[in-house]
Design an enzyme around this catalytic site. Sequence first.
Site, mmCIF file in Angstrom:
data_model
loop_
_atom_site.group_PDB
_atom_site.id
_atom_site.type_symbol
_atom_site.label_atom_id
_atom_site.label_comp_id
_atom_site.label_asym_id
_atom_site.label_seq_id
_atom_site.Cartn_x
_atom_site.Cartn_y
_atom_site.Cartn_z
ATOM 1 N N TRP A 117 -70.290 -26.235 14.963
ATOM 2 C CA TRP A 117 -69.794 -25.619 16.190
ATOM 3 C C TRP A 117 -68.870 -26.557 16.960
ATOM 4 O O TRP A 117 -67.878 -26.125 17.551
ATOM 5 C CB TRP A 117 -70.961 -25.144 17.053
ATOM 6 C CG TRP A 117 -71.768 -24.108 16.344
ATOM 7 C CD1 TRP A 117 -73.042 -24.220 15.859
ATOM 8 C CD2 TRP A 117 -71.331 -22.793 15.956
ATOM 9 N NE1 TRP A 117 -73.418 -23.068 15.220
ATOM 10 C CE2 TRP A 117 -72.397 -22.180 15.254
ATOM 11 C CE3 TRP A 117 -70.144 -22.087 16.139
ATOM 12 C CZ2 TRP A 117 -72.307 -20.890 14.738
ATOM 13 C CZ3 TRP A 117 -70.052 -20.790 15.623
ATOM 14 C CH2 TRP A 117 -71.124 -20.207 14.937
ATOM 15 N N ASP B 199 -71.393 -27.382 25.167
ATOM 16 C CA ASP B 199 -71.839 -26.109 24.605
ATOM 17 C C ASP B 199 -73.355 -26.192 24.493
ATOM 18 O O ASP B 199 -73.891 -26.897 23.640
ATOM 19 C CB ASP B 199 -71.190 -25.902 23.237
ATOM 20 C CG ASP B 199 -71.653 -24.624 22.543
ATOM 21 O OD1 ASP B 199 -72.537 -23.931 23.092
ATOM 22 O OD2 ASP B 199 -71.142 -24.335 21.444
ATOM 23 N N LYS C 134 -79.876 -16.835 22.332
ATOM 24 C CA LYS C 134 -80.905 -17.721 21.803
ATOM 25 C C LYS C 134 -82.009 -17.965 22.833
ATOM 26 O O LYS C 134 -83.180 -17.779 22.553
ATOM 27 C CB LYS C 134 -80.283 -19.039 21.348
ATOM 28 C CG LYS C 134 -79.197 -18.834 20.271
ATOM 29 C CD LYS C 134 -78.527 -20.105 19.884
ATOM 30 C CE LYS C 134 -77.313 -19.865 19.002
ATOM 31 N NZ LYS C 134 -77.615 -19.290 17.698
#
Length: 367
Positions: free
Chosen positions: A102, A172, A196
């Site tokens: 990511w 992030d 999540k």
Amino acid sequence: MKRARNFNAGPAALPLEVLQRAQNEWLNIEDSGMSVMELSHRSAEFEKIHNHAIQSLKDLLEIPENYEVLLLQGGASLQFSMIPMNILNEGQRADFVLTGSWSEKALKEAKKVGNTAVVASSKDEKYTFIPKLEDIKLNEDAAYLHITSNNTIYGTQWKHFPETNNVPLVADMSSDILSKKIDVSKFGIIYAGAQKNLGPSGITVVIIRKDLITNNENIPSMLNYSIHSKNNSLYNTPPTLAIYLLSLVLDWAKEQGGVEKIAEVNGEKAKVIYDAIDNSNGFYKGHALPDSRSHMNVTFTLPTEEAEKQFLKEAKQAGFVGLNGHRSIGGCRASIYNAVPLSHCQDLADFMKTFQESYKATEAQAL
């Protein structure tokens, strides 16, 4: 009602209490005679839900007054582009620490906007650890330093964050926001997809220091933080159902005792599964080095691919869902986000021990 023991990486488990409350309010939200999906996003009923979600997040994370909370769309992946478009000015560069797929994707998008540099990385070691803070070669004139606080694919997590002085720290936090106490004031921007720890997919939370919100008219409106800030994240029709469920998850988090209590339980959950790995005499092997282990995603392998396939097959038969490793690296992964109960983690650890014993017994018989 039978509930799966859900270890999916995202979309992930939601608290049962949240789902039950949503079920009870499904046809009549705020005594409106309508479902939340039918409400106008300009109505007083939805405005109350919307503002409650924002305020609840501020309360739980103790967000200072000089920060704005935005509820946006496009997932965390859109933030890979929005952030450099809004705060990476001409002549500056954005610095990145690479700790997984990511962060690589965030870097790739930023490169399309302006100058970038990798100032630390664990890529050469297959992302098995988080680089040491002293190894980060930060440019003091950088527009920002970007990190990914938890790496779902490789199972690593930052335990301490870099001190960046005047350089905005951008994180992030899609996979570990609300899982442990953080000092928001250390960051310029925190962003997170909700699917999540915060709710269902479809909503992205952006916590941004107000001085980083500039009115650059050259940025398309939907990608401009200033536009969203001026409109209280209601510039266009928002994902109303996702925001409603976000507000319920945040209520649930408060009822659990807040972030500190949630972090305590998360530590217990992680320990149960890591103990099963560490006490297996090498039958289970964790991907992440011990000092970088994630409390959100436990990644591990078995001695052979055949053993992994058998493990995943029997785990599914036993009611465990989502234990396959990411398609890019294989292996196994247990995602143990906030809503995953401790009892499910204990069940998994027990299953791992039982499987190890039965697999070795079968091997011995075959010899």
